[in-house]
Design a protein around this motif. Structure first.
Motif, short mmCIF file in Angstrom:
data_model
loop_
_atom_site.label_atom_id
_atom_site.label_comp_id
_atom_site.label_asym_id
_atom_site.label_seq_id
_atom_site.Cartn_x
_atom_site.Cartn_y
_atom_site.Cartn_z
N GLN A 116 41.55 -87.71 20.08
CA GLN A 116 41.67 -88.46 21.33
C GLN A 116 43.13 -88.63 21.71
OE1 GLN A 116 40.82 -92.81 21.39
NE2 GLN A 116 39.20 -92.27 22.84
N ARG A 117 43.97 -88.96 20.73
CA ARG A 117 45.41 -89.11 21.00
C ARG A 117 46.02 -87.79 21.46
NH1 ARG A 117 45.36 -92.64 16.30
NH2 ARG A 117 45.83 -90.86 14.97
N GLY A 145 31.08 -93.06 2.50
CA GLY A 145 31.65 -93.90 3.54
C GLY A 145 33.05 -93.48 3.92
N ARG A 146 33.86 -93.11 2.91
CA ARG A 146 35.22 -92.65 3.20
C ARG A 146 35.21 -91.34 3.97
NH1 ARG A 146 35.96 -94.79 -2.01
NH2 ARG A 146 35.64 -92.75 -3.00
N MET A 147 34.27 -90.46 3.63
CA MET A 147 34.17 -89.19 4.34
C MET A 147 33.80 -89.43 5.80
SD MET A 147 31.59 -85.97 3.70
CE MET A 147 30.19 -86.91 4.34
N PHE A 148 32.84 -90.32 6.03
CA PHE A 148 32.40 -90.58 7.40
C PHE A 148 33.52 -91.22 8.21
CE2 PHE A 148 30.24 -93.03 10.74
CZ PHE A 148 29.47 -92.02 11.31
N PHE A 149 34.25 -92.16 7.58
CA PHE A 149 35.34 -92.79 8.33
C PHE A 149 36.48 -91.82 8.53
CE2 PHE A 149 38.65 -95.73 9.50
CZ PHE A 149 37.96 -96.58 10.33
N GLY A 150 36.62 -90.86 7.62
CA GLY A 150 37.61 -89.81 7.82
C GLY A 150 37.31 -89.00 9.07
N SER A 190 39.67 -100.25 20.39
CA SER A 190 39.55 -98.84 20.73
C SER A 190 39.38 -98.08 19.42
CB SER A 190 40.78 -98.34 21.48
OG SER A 190 41.92 -98.34 20.62
N LEU A 191 39.06 -96.80 19.53
CA LEU A 191 38.89 -95.98 18.33
C LEU A 191 40.20 -95.90 17.56
CD1 LEU A 191 36.83 -94.26 16.82
CD2 LEU A 191 37.56 -92.30 18.17
N VAL A 192 41.30 -95.73 18.27
CA VAL A 192 42.60 -95.63 17.62
C VAL A 192 42.95 -96.95 16.93
CG1 VAL A 192 45.08 -95.35 18.03
CG2 VAL A 192 43.45 -93.86 19.20
N ASP A 193 42.70 -98.06 17.61
CA ASP A 193 42.98 -99.38 17.04
C ASP A 193 42.15 -99.61 15.78
OD1 ASP A 193 44.14 -102.02 17.06
OD2 ASP A 193 42.23 -102.77 17.78
N LEU A 194 40.88 -99.23 15.83
CA LEU A 194 39.99 -99.39 14.67
C LEU A 194 40.52 -98.62 13.47
CD1 LEU A 194 37.23 -100.25 13.43
CD2 LEU A 194 36.30 -98.11 14.35
N VAL A 195 40.91 -97.37 13.69
CA VAL A 195 41.41 -96.54 12.59
C VAL A 195 42.69 -97.14 12.00
CG1 VAL A 195 42.40 -94.29 12.01
CG2 VAL A 195 40.33 -94.44 13.41
N GLN A 196 43.57 -97.66 12.85
CA GLN A 196 44.81 -98.25 12.37
C GLN A 196 44.54 -99.46 11.47
OE1 GLN A 196 46.89 -99.02 16.04
NE2 GLN A 196 47.91 -97.02 16.03
N ILE A 197 43.57 -100.30 11.88
CA ILE A 197 43.25 -101.49 11.09
C ILE A 197 42.65 -101.10 9.75
CG2 ILE A 197 41.79 -103.55 10.97
CD1 ILE A 197 42.07 -103.78 14.01
N VAL A 198 41.70 -100.17 9.76
CA VAL A 198 41.04 -99.76 8.52
C VAL A 198 42.02 -99.03 7.60
CG1 VAL A 198 39.17 -98.39 7.52
CG2 VAL A 198 38.78 -99.70 9.61
N ASP A 199 42.94 -98.26 8.17
CA ASP A 199 43.97 -97.60 7.36
C ASP A 199 44.86 -98.64 6.69
OD1 ASP A 199 43.13 -95.05 7.83
OD2 ASP A 199 44.61 -94.60 9.38
N GLU A 200 45.19 -99.70 7.41
CA GLU A 200 45.99 -100.78 6.83
C GLU A 200 45.24 -101.45 5.68
OE1 GLU A 200 47.85 -105.15 8.01
OE2 GLU A 200 47.35 -103.72 9.61
#
Length: 227
Positions: free
Chosen positions: A132-133, A118-123, A86-96
């Motif tokens: 979403q949350r 790339g960091r700006m886009f992922f932000g 999910s989008l939330v799961d993806l962000v959690q993994i990349v943040d880790e």
């Protein structure tokens, strides 16, 4: 440690390796497309997964890869949805990964968190995940508020309704019918059956007693007292 002049050998200890992760949702799908794209991107190792991706527990290769990644490495996927369920799961993994000093690339979306762009886009993606949350949370609170306004406190509906409770009480009077057989008949466990009966008793006890009707004698007495 490798010789700084040696650009062809990657150091597994100090990092700098390009690691790929490929996943398909069923065993019938083929990983070759992702594997070829990751090989062209310079991945020296690719972790391959054939799983639904509904939970991390169902993705052992993802767990193995996360343990193997070192500071300075880059994790590469063919497409964003291959990594997160999910989008939330993806962000959690990349943040880790970011917290551990590991960069992230997605080939299809052309995202590279080792660059400012790339960091700006992922932000932006992370902000959408937070949105979403927040929306889910607001909708849940609004639903609970509406339910309370209608006299419901939220949570699961009772397993057995009033009609079922009445039938169960009749069945309980028979010495030949066990509580286990009653529970099986209504498709619930014995603890659920007992809890439903307790809730019904509590609900009935909390009901206000019906107002007594005035008898003709009481009415006559009232009239005589007023004379």
């Amino acid at each position: 440690m490798r010789d700084p002049a040696d650009k062809g050998t990657l150091d597994i200890v100090s990092g700098g390796m390009r690691i790929g992760y490929a996943r398909v949702s069923t065993v019938d799908q083929n990983l070759e497309l992702q594997h070829d794209a990751l090989a062209r991107a310079g991945c020296v190792q690719v972790y391959e997964e054939k799983a639904s991706g509904k939970s991390k527990a169902g993705r052992p290769e993802l767990a193995n890869m996360m343990r193997a990644l070192r500071k300075g490495d880059t994790l590469i996927v063919w497409r964003l949805d291959r990594l997160g369920r999910s989008l939330v799961d993806l962000v959690q993994i990349v943040d880790e990964l970011a917290g551990r000093g590991v960069a992230f690339e997605s080939l299809s979306e052309k995202i590279d968190t080792s660059t400012a762009q790339g960091r700006m886009f992922f932000g932006f993606i992370a902000a959408m995940a937070q949105y979403q949350r927040d929306v889910i949370s607001e909708n849940t609170l609004a639903g609970l508020k509406a339910a309370r306004a209608r006299g419901r406190n939220g949570g699961r509906p009772p397993a057995l309704d009033d009609a079922a409770i009445k039938e169960i009480r009749v069945l309980m009077k028979s010495p030949d019918i066990s509580m286990a057989s009653i529970a099986k008949r209504y498709g619930v466990s014995k603890p659920t059956l007992y809890n439903s009966l307790k809730r019904a008793e509590k609900k009935e006890a909390e009901k206000p007693a019906p107002a007594r009707k005035r008898t003709s004698a009481n009415s006559s007495r009232s009239r005589s007292n007023t004379r």
